[in-house]
Design a protein around this motif. Structure first.
Motif, short mmCIF file in Angstrom:
data_model
loop_
_atom_site.label_atom_id
_atom_site.label_comp_id
_atom_site.label_asym_id
_atom_site.label_seq_id
_atom_site.Cartn_x
_atom_site.Cartn_y
_atom_site.Cartn_z
N ILE A 98 0.82 -1.31 0.08
CA ILE A 98 -0.10 -0.11 0.09
C ILE A 98 0.98 1.31 0.09
O ILE A 98 0.66 2.05 -0.83
CB ILE A 98 -0.62 -0.13 1.29
N ASP A 99 1.87 1.34 0.94
CA ASP A 99 2.74 2.35 0.80
C ASP A 99 3.92 2.14 0.03
O ASP A 99 4.77 2.98 -0.24
CB ASP A 99 3.34 2.57 2.36
N TRP A 100 4.08 1.14 -0.82
CA TRP A 100 5.20 0.86 -1.52
C TRP A 100 5.14 1.96 -2.70
O TRP A 100 6.30 2.36 -3.45
CB TRP A 100 5.14 -0.61 -2.15
N LEU A 101 4.01 2.46 -3.00
CA LEU A 101 4.04 3.60 -4.24
C LEU A 101 4.93 4.91 -3.89
O LEU A 101 5.25 5.38 -4.53
CB LEU A 101 2.78 3.89 -4.63
N PHE A 102 4.97 4.77 -2.62
CA PHE A 102 5.55 6.19 -2.06
C PHE A 102 6.85 5.95 -1.38
O PHE A 102 7.62 6.88 -1.32
CB PHE A 102 4.73 6.81 -1.03
N GLU A 103 7.18 4.81 -0.85
CA GLU A 103 8.39 4.57 -0.27
C GLU A 103 8.92 3.23 -0.59
O GLU A 103 8.46 2.48 -1.37
CB GLU A 103 8.25 4.24 1.38
N ALA A 104 10.32 3.05 -0.43
CA ALA A 104 10.86 1.69 -0.90
C ALA A 104 10.64 0.77 0.17
O ALA A 104 10.33 0.63 1.23
CB ALA A 104 12.46 2.05 -0.85
N LEU A 105 10.78 -0.49 -0.72
CA LEU A 105 10.36 -1.85 0.25
C LEU A 105 11.41 -2.10 1.28
O LEU A 105 12.73 -2.08 1.00
CB LEU A 105 10.51 -3.01 -0.96
N SER A 106 11.10 -2.11 2.47
CA SER A 106 12.18 -2.31 3.69
C SER A 106 12.12 -3.85 3.84
O SER A 106 11.01 -4.46 3.56
CB SER A 106 11.74 -1.52 4.62
N PHE A 107 13.37 -4.41 4.38
CA PHE A 107 13.47 -5.62 4.80
C PHE A 107 13.07 -5.64 6.14
O PHE A 107 13.86 -5.46 6.93
CB PHE A 107 14.77 -6.13 4.56
N ASN A 108 11.94 -6.20 6.61
CA ASN A 108 11.46 -6.28 7.85
C ASN A 108 10.57 -7.59 8.24
O ASN A 108 10.05 -8.17 7.08
CB ASN A 108 10.77 -4.89 8.10
N VAL A 109 10.53 -8.23 9.23
CA VAL A 109 9.93 -9.42 9.55
C VAL A 109 8.39 -9.33 8.91
O VAL A 109 7.80 -10.21 8.64
CB VAL A 109 9.99 -9.77 11.01
N THR A 110 7.67 -8.11 9.41
CA THR A 110 6.45 -8.06 8.93
C THR A 110 6.08 -8.13 7.74
O THR A 110 5.08 -8.69 7.03
CB THR A 110 5.79 -6.72 9.56
N VAL A 111 6.85 -7.57 6.74
CA VAL A 111 6.90 -7.39 4.96
C VAL A 111 6.99 -8.91 4.72
O VAL A 111 6.15 -9.36 3.86
CB VAL A 111 8.11 -6.43 4.61
N TRP A 112 7.90 -9.75 5.35
CA TRP A 112 8.22 -11.13 4.80
C TRP A 112 6.70 -11.82 5.40
O TRP A 112 6.44 -13.03 4.71
CB TRP A 112 9.36 -11.73 5.07
N ALA A 113 6.29 -11.75 6.57
CA ALA A 113 5.32 -12.40 6.88
C ALA A 113 4.00 -11.82 6.03
O ALA A 113 3.28 -12.90 5.69
CB ALA A 113 4.94 -11.99 8.39
N GLY A 114 3.76 -10.85 5.43
CA GLY A 114 2.74 -10.39 4.67
C GLY A 114 3.02 -11.20 3.29
O GLY A 114 1.97 -11.49 2.61
N PHE A 115 4.21 -11.21 2.68
CA PHE A 115 4.40 -12.16 1.60
C PHE A 115 3.86 -13.77 1.94
O PHE A 115 3.32 -14.29 0.97
CB PHE A 115 5.85 -12.35 1.23
N GLY A 116 4.04 -14.08 3.09
CA GLY A 116 3.81 -15.40 3.44
C GLY A 116 2.20 -15.54 3.43
O GLY A 116 1.71 -16.55 2.95
N VAL A 117 1.60 -14.51 3.91
CA VAL A 117 -0.09 -14.44 3.85
C VAL A 117 -0.38 -14.43 2.41
O VAL A 117 -1.49 -14.91 1.98
CB VAL A 117 -0.45 -13.23 4.58
N LEU A 118 0.29 -13.61 1.56
CA LEU A 118 0.03 -13.85 0.08
C LEU A 118 -0.04 -14.99 -0.48
O LEU A 118 -0.65 -15.46 -1.24
CB LEU A 118 0.65 -12.72 -0.64
N GLY A 119 0.89 -15.72 0.04
CA GLY A 119 1.35 -17.02 -0.73
C GLY A 119 0.38 -17.79 -0.09
O GLY A 119 -0.11 -18.74 -1.11
N LEU A 120 -0.39 -17.85 1.07
CA LEU A 120 -1.28 -18.73 1.67
C LEU A 120 -2.55 -18.30 0.86
O LEU A 120 -3.21 -19.50 0.56
CB LEU A 120 -1.22 -18.37 3.05
N ALA A 121 -2.98 -17.28 0.66
CA ALA A 121 -4.05 -16.85 -0.11
C ALA A 121 -3.92 -17.39 -1.67
O ALA A 121 -4.88 -17.89 -2.05
CB ALA A 121 -4.11 -15.22 -0.04
N TRP A 122 -2.71 -17.36 -2.35
CA TRP A 122 -2.48 -18.06 -3.54
C TRP A 122 -2.59 -19.56 -3.52
O TRP A 122 -3.52 -20.11 -4.15
CB TRP A 122 -1.20 -17.66 -4.00
#
Length: 144
Positions: free
Chosen positions: A49-73
Motif C-alpha cells: 500500500i505504501d510501496w508506491l511512496f516508499e521503498a520496500l524495507s526488509f522487515n519481519v512483518t513484510v516477509w510475513a505479509g508475503f507469506g500471507v499472500l502465498g497462503l491466499a494464492w
C-alpha cells in the motif's frame, strides 16, 4: 494509517463471512472467501500500500505479509483443483443432470386415428389393443 485500518477491517470482515459460510458446510466457497479476505491483509503487511511512496524495507512483518499472500494464492489454487476434480467426476458420470428415463412419458398416447377427429372423442375411438401393442412388443423382445 487509514489504508492499513481499512484493509485490516476488510480482511476481518471477509474472514468472518468465510467462517459463517464454512459453518453452513460450504467449505469450498468459504475457502475462496478466506483467500480473497487475506489479500488486503497481505498487501498491508508487505507494505505494498505504501510501496508506491516508499521503498520496500526488509522487515519481519513484510516477509510475513508475503507469506500471507502465498497462503491466499495456495487457497485459490486448491479450490480450483477441487472444482476441476468435481467437474471431472460429473462429466465421467454422464453430465450435470441425469438423462430422462422416458422422455416422452408425459406425451399422451393417441393411437392410429389421432389425426382424425377432434379432442377426446378421437382418443376414445381408438381400440384398446393399439394402446398396448408397444408394451407387448417390448415384453416379447425381452422374453417376458
Amino acid at each position: 494509517m487509514l489504508a492499513e485500518t481499512v484493509c485490516s477491517a476488510v480482511a476481518a470482515a471477509g474472514l468472518g463471512i468465510a467462517a459463517i459460510t464454512a459453518w453452513r458446510r460450504k467449505f469450498l466457497t468459504a475457502t475462496r472467501i478466506a483467500a480473497y479476505a487475506l489479500v488486503p491483509l497481505g498487501l498491508v503487511m508487505t507494505g505494498a500500500i505504501d510501496w508506491l511512496f516508499e521503498a520496500l524495507s526488509f522487515n519481519v512483518t513484510v516477509w510475513a505479509g508475503f507469506g500471507v499472500l502465498g497462503l491466499a494464492w495456495l487457497l485459490f489454487m486448491s479450490t480450483r483443483a477441487v472444482e476441476r476434480r468435481r467437474s471431472g467426476r460429473k462429466a465421467a458420470a454422464g453430465g450435470e443432470a441425469p438423462p430422462a428415463v422416458a422422455p416422452t412419458a408425459s406425451a399422451p398416447s393417441l393411437g392410429a386415428g389421432a389425426g382424425t377427429g377432434t379432442g377426446a372423442g378421437a382418443r376414445r375411438s381408438a381400440p384398446a389393443d393399439e394402446d398396448f401393442s408397444d408394451i407387448e412388443a417390448i415384453l416379447k423382445k425381452h422374453g417376458i
